[in-house]
Motif scaffolding. Sequence first.
Motif, PDB file in Angstrom:
ATOM      1  N   ARG A  82     -48.508 -19.470 -55.439  1.00 10.07           N
ATOM      2  CA  ARG A  82     -48.975 -19.664 -57.085  1.00 10.07           C
ATOM      3  C   ARG A  82     -47.944 -18.844 -57.939  1.00 10.07           C
ATOM      4  O   ARG A  82     -47.535 -17.943 -57.366  1.00 10.07           O
ATOM      5  CB  ARG A  82     -50.373 -18.725 -57.021  1.00 10.07           C
ATOM      6  N   LEU A  83     -47.839 -19.255 -58.956  1.00 13.53           N
ATOM      7  CA  LEU A  83     -46.617 -18.633 -59.799  1.00 13.53           C
ATOM      8  C   LEU A  83     -47.482 -17.768 -61.045  1.00 13.53           C
ATOM      9  O   LEU A  83     -48.460 -18.330 -61.449  1.00 13.53           O
ATOM     10  CB  LEU A  83     -45.424 -19.640 -60.405  1.00 13.53           C
ATOM     11  N   VAL A  84     -46.936 -16.738 -61.327  1.00 17.76           N
ATOM     12  CA  VAL A  84     -47.705 -15.936 -62.535  1.00 17.76           C
ATOM     13  C   VAL A  84     -46.627 -15.320 -63.469  1.00 17.76           C
ATOM     14  O   VAL A  84     -45.632 -14.908 -63.087  1.00 17.76           O
ATOM     15  CB  VAL A  84     -48.648 -15.017 -61.743  1.00 17.76           C
ATOM     16  N   VAL A  85     -46.962 -15.533 -64.769  1.00 16.66           N
ATOM     17  CA  VAL A  85     -45.962 -14.881 -65.578  1.00 16.66           C
ATOM     18  C   VAL A  85     -46.972 -14.055 -66.513  1.00 16.66           C
ATOM     19  O   VAL A  85     -47.705 -14.388 -67.198  1.00 16.66           O
ATOM     20  CB  VAL A  85     -45.180 -15.721 -66.445  1.00 16.66           C
ATOM     21  N   ASN A  86     -46.868 -12.738 -66.504  1.00 12.10           N
ATOM     22  CA  ASN A  86     -47.691 -11.602 -67.425  1.00 12.10           C
ATOM     23  C   ASN A  86     -46.819 -11.623 -68.551  1.00 12.10           C
ATOM     24  O   ASN A  86     -45.682 -11.281 -68.555  1.00 12.10           O
ATOM     25  CB  ASN A  86     -47.940 -10.466 -66.675  1.00 12.10           C
ATOM     26  N   ASN A  87     -47.307 -11.920 -69.779  1.00 14.77           N
ATOM     27  CA  ASN A  87     -46.670 -11.577 -70.937  1.00 14.77           C
ATOM     28  C   ASN A  87     -47.488 -10.660 -71.869  1.00 14.77           C
ATOM     29  O   ASN A  87     -48.667 -11.171 -72.416  1.00 14.77           O
ATOM     30  CB  ASN A  87     -46.719 -13.066 -71.954  1.00 14.77           C
TER      31      ASN A  87
END
Length: 113
Positions: A82-87
């Motif tokens: 899983r790829l996650v980007v928190n913005n």
Amino acid sequence: MKEKSIFKKIIDRDIPANIIYEDDLSIIIEDISPQAPIHFLAIPKKEIKGISDMTEADTDIIGHLMLIIKKQMADKDIKDYRLVVNNGSEAGQTVFHLHIHVLANRTLGWPPG
Ligand code: 5GP
């Protein structure tokens, strides 16, 4: 002079990290506080605070990060991840230098918390 982000300090070798991949545009490091048996961070060397701060000029870097992640995971024979980007801080971002989390080797629930 503005304070360097933790990741810029790692890129500049001011502080140590387990760097598992590096090229002219990017690095991949092991997260210091892993949330899964595999937890990498793919980071552009360009200082972009987050997705909200990207411009058209940054389009290629995201494609590049995706491809180096794909290659690393293929080399490790890991097929599911899983790829996650928190913005933004309410989304969980704590380091304001764009990065993609790569999580694998445990069952990952949905929806994410
Ligand atoms: P964010 O919360 O911004 O999406 O993710 C930041 C990530 O950076 C966190 O998962 C945190 O554990 C990781 N991190 C923070 N400081 C360091 C550090 O000094 N070294 C490494 N390798 N990871 C760090």
